[in-house]
Design a protein around this motif. Structure first.
Motif, PDB file in Angstrom:
ATOM      1  N   GLU A  18      11.309 -40.940 -11.814  1.00 36.03           N
ATOM      2  CA  GLU A  18      10.103 -40.705 -12.625  1.00 36.03           C
ATOM      3  C   GLU A  18      10.225 -41.286 -14.033  1.00 36.03           C
ATOM      4  O   GLU A  18       9.232 -41.661 -14.644  1.00 36.03           O
ATOM      5  N   LYS A  19      11.430 -41.367 -14.563  1.00 32.46           N
ATOM      6  CA  LYS A  19      11.591 -41.938 -15.911  1.00 32.46           C
ATOM      7  C   LYS A  19      11.294 -43.439 -15.944  1.00 32.46           C
ATOM      8  O   LYS A  19      11.094 -44.014 -17.012  1.00 32.46           O
ATOM      9  N   ASP A  20      11.255 -44.080 -14.773  1.00 34.73           N
ATOM     10  CA  ASP A  20      10.938 -45.512 -14.700  1.00 34.73           C
ATOM     11  C   ASP A  20       9.436 -45.774 -14.622  1.00 34.73           C
ATOM     12  O   ASP A  20       9.002 -46.927 -14.679  1.00 34.73           O
ATOM     13  N   LEU A  70       0.618 -41.127  -9.275  1.00 32.19           N
ATOM     14  CA  LEU A  70       1.428 -40.036  -8.737  1.00 32.19           C
ATOM     15  C   LEU A  70       0.705 -38.690  -8.902  1.00 32.19           C
ATOM     16  O   LEU A  70       0.764 -37.830  -8.023  1.00 32.19           O
ATOM     17  N   LYS A  71      -0.002 -38.545 -10.012  1.00 36.40           N
ATOM     18  CA  LYS A  71      -0.713 -37.303 -10.293  1.00 36.40           C
ATOM     19  C   LYS A  71      -1.966 -37.150  -9.438  1.00 36.40           C
ATOM     20  O   LYS A  71      -2.272 -36.055  -8.960  1.00 36.40           O
ATOM     21  N   THR A 108       4.288 -41.241  -3.459  1.00 33.95           N
ATOM     22  CA  THR A 108       5.693 -40.877  -3.671  1.00 33.95           C
ATOM     23  C   THR A 108       6.365 -41.929  -4.553  1.00 33.95           C
ATOM     24  O   THR A 108       5.822 -43.019  -4.781  1.00 33.95           O
ATOM     25  N   LEU A 109       7.561 -41.608  -5.018  1.00 36.43           N
ATOM     26  CA  LEU A 109       8.331 -42.563  -5.820  1.00 36.43           C
ATOM     27  C   LEU A 109       8.693 -43.793  -5.001  1.00 36.43           C
ATOM     28  O   LEU A 109       8.716 -44.913  -5.532  1.00 36.43           O
ATOM     29  N   LEU A 116     -12.196 -40.833  -9.341  1.00 41.42           N
ATOM     30  CA  LEU A 116     -11.157 -39.825  -9.120  1.00 41.42           C
ATOM     31  C   LEU A 116     -11.563 -38.469  -9.696  1.00 41.42           C
ATOM     32  O   LEU A 116     -11.302 -37.423  -9.097  1.00 41.42           O
ATOM     33  N   ASN A 117     -12.191 -38.513 -10.860  1.00 42.57           N
ATOM     34  CA  ASN A 117     -12.617 -37.258 -11.498  1.00 42.57           C
ATOM     35  C   ASN A 117     -13.911 -36.716 -10.908  1.00 42.57           C
ATOM     36  O   ASN A 117     -14.387 -35.652 -11.298  1.00 42.57           O
TER      37      ASN A 117
END
Length: 521
Positions: A240-242, A251-252, A258-259, A311-312
């Motif tokens: 996730e830090k990348d 991702l959200k 997935t990663l 999306l919203n």
């Protein structure tokens, strides 16, 4: 259920028929029963008479439609299935798939072939499956088809696609199915057809399948990408830090993201470009279409804002949420007129007004902006007459606190201005200064669009949009911005076959917003 009933159940269901009687090659080149995946089943269960599929690459639709054509030809004697593609190479690939699948079916199930050449399978039960490139020859003439499939339709030249599609539609028999299936290829005839199908403006049923929908088809690629990343980063896995900001949003917002998928996506983009990736592997249908011309607005920002709206699930206000909606506005509400915010007492509003003739070509449009740059209402109608539009604009302006109107003068705009000013006594309207033959100052009501003034107002719109000073809620505005281009001679406007009425109304509203004028009366 006895054996006969079981057989009939299999016989009458293309998915069960394929699983029990057909084989395809798996990733290890071994023959396995053809079991429809989730996406293939979804389409088979929901398809209509006319179908249009926009999809990511490598989801298995070609082999599924080949299997469906063979099932139809075997179970329904005298069927005529026409399989079309954009070039000879693609046609050959489809025909080879057909032959491989047909060959795998047990002899006691399939009819004997009377003809098996380079482009046609003719069965002794009278059914024919033929493959052909689209080309300029009228493919529908003289045919009565049970199934017509056009593969990679977006890659067919627009003039050929437009010419052929009507003929092919007429070639279907009373129970026939037409399937258009493709990845995107820029803003062309297919793009227009797909957008109209989404809006229910034609009789095609639209389907969209992204790369996450077919996630299981890419598992080996995800594993390979994960290993490649580790090799490039001293055996440190992708984490996730990348993640970049847009990857964090994906991702959200997508539960099955997935990663591993994001790592694969990152490496794919680095091998080509984000635009190319979005075309080949779209996450949503709005990012699939890339303008190949000289776009005025930043394509990436347009797609990002549009995706955010979708999306919203930005929705206009329900009628019950709106107090004292005038009858003249109410009769258009939910069809041509949409509100995102009700008027606030004492707030200032600016309305851009672009008038058409009401002949169902261009549309008469209004965009209402709040002082902070938020779109609070939108109107678009291609059948309203100028005099009716003037009535609507008058009520709309008064409802939004006697808003400042910027009315474009061209087309029916003169008529709208005359009615608003002199019949309706609407006073809060944009004016511009000119000089008569005696060098006297003359104030003209409305906005006079010429090449110079159009360039100025569009560039103001572009600046505010790209600086994040506009909050837009209507997806249709963004769709028009995608096709708004600048030509070699410097003129600006929508690509051929598209419209820019909402873009112009938005630009006119910004003229009012930037004028800092608001006449009280």
């Amino acid at each position: 259920m006895n054996d006969e009933e079981k057989f009939l159940k299999v016989w009458n269901d293309p998915a069960l028929f394929s699983y029990n009687f057909m084989e395809i090659q798996d990733k290890n080149d071994e023959l396995v029963p053809f079991k429809f995946n989730k996406l293939q089943r979804d389409f088979m269960e929901n398809m209509s008479r006319y179908n249009i599929i926009l999809k990511s690459r490598q989801l298995g639709f070609s082999v599924m439609i080949c299997a469906y054509a063979i099932w139809l030809a075997i179970t329904t004697p005298n069927s005529n299935c026409l399989m079309l593609s954009y070039n000879d190479e693609s046609k050959r690939a489809i025909f080879n798939k057909l032959k491989q699948i047909y060959k795998s079916i047990p002899e006691e199930v399939k009819p004997k072939l009377l003809r098996n050449n380079r482009s046609e399978l003719q069965m002794e039960n009278g059914s024919i499956i033929s493959c052909s490139p689209m080309g300029n020859v009228d493919k529908g003439r003289g045919n009565t088809c049970s199934l017509i499939w056009i593969s990679e339709f977006a890659f067919v030249k627009s003039d050929v696609a437009e010419k052929q599609i009507l003929s092919l539609e007429q070639a279907l028999n009373s129970k026939g199915k037409l399937i258009i299936e493709t990845t995107a290829n820029g803003l062309n005839f297919f793009h227009g057809m797909y957008i109209k199908s989404k809006r229910k403006e034609n009789f095609y049923k639209s389907f969209f399948y992204n790369y996450l929908d077919g996630k299981e088809m890419f598992l080996e690629q995800y594993e390979e990408a994960r290993d490649t990343w580790k090799n490039l980063h001293n055996n440190v896995p992708f984490s996730e830090k990348d993640l970049k900001d847009d990857e964090k949003e994906l991702l959200k917002n997508y539960p099955n993201m997935t990663l591993d998928v994001l790592c694969w996506r990152r490496l794919k983009i680095e091998n080509s470009s984000e635009d190319k990736f979005n075309q080949e592997y779209p996450i949503s249908d709005d990012v699939a279409f890339i303008s190949t011309g000289a776009s005025v607005f930043d394509n990436k920002r347009v797609s990002t804002v549009l995706q955010s709206i979708l999306l919203n699930k930005t929705k206009y206000l329900k009628k019950l949420e709106i107090e004292d909606l005038p009858q003249e506005l109410e009769k258009f509400y939910g069809r041509s007129f949409f509100m995102y915010k009700s008027p606030t007492p004492k707030a200032k509003y600016y309305i851009g007004v672009d008038t058409a003739e009401g002949t169902k070509k261009d549309s008469s449009t209004c965009i209402v902006l709040a002082e902070e740059g938020e779109e609070v209402a939108m109107f678009k109608n291609n059948a309203i007459k100028p005099w009716q539009f003037a009535e609507f604009v008058n009520i709309l302006g008064r409802y939004y606190n006697k808003a400042y109107l910027v009315v474009e003068k061209m087309s029916g705009g003169h008529s709208v201005i005359e009615r608003l000013r002199y019949e309706k006594q609407y006073l809060n309207m944009h004016k511009y200064k000119s000089y008569d033959e005696f060098n006297r100052i003359v104030y003209n009501i409305g906005f006079d669009t010429k090449s110079k003034t159009k360039s100025l107002v569009i560039n103001d719109l572009r600046e505010m949009f790209e600086k994040g000073q506009l909050l837009l809620h209507s997806a249709e505005i963004l769709e028009e911005m995608k096709v708004f281009e600048i030509s070699d001679n410097g003129s600006m406007g929508a690509m051929s076959g598209y419209h820019d009425d909402l873009v112009m109304a938005l630009a006119l509203a910004i003229v009012g917003l930037k004028s800092h004028i608001y006449y009280a009366w």
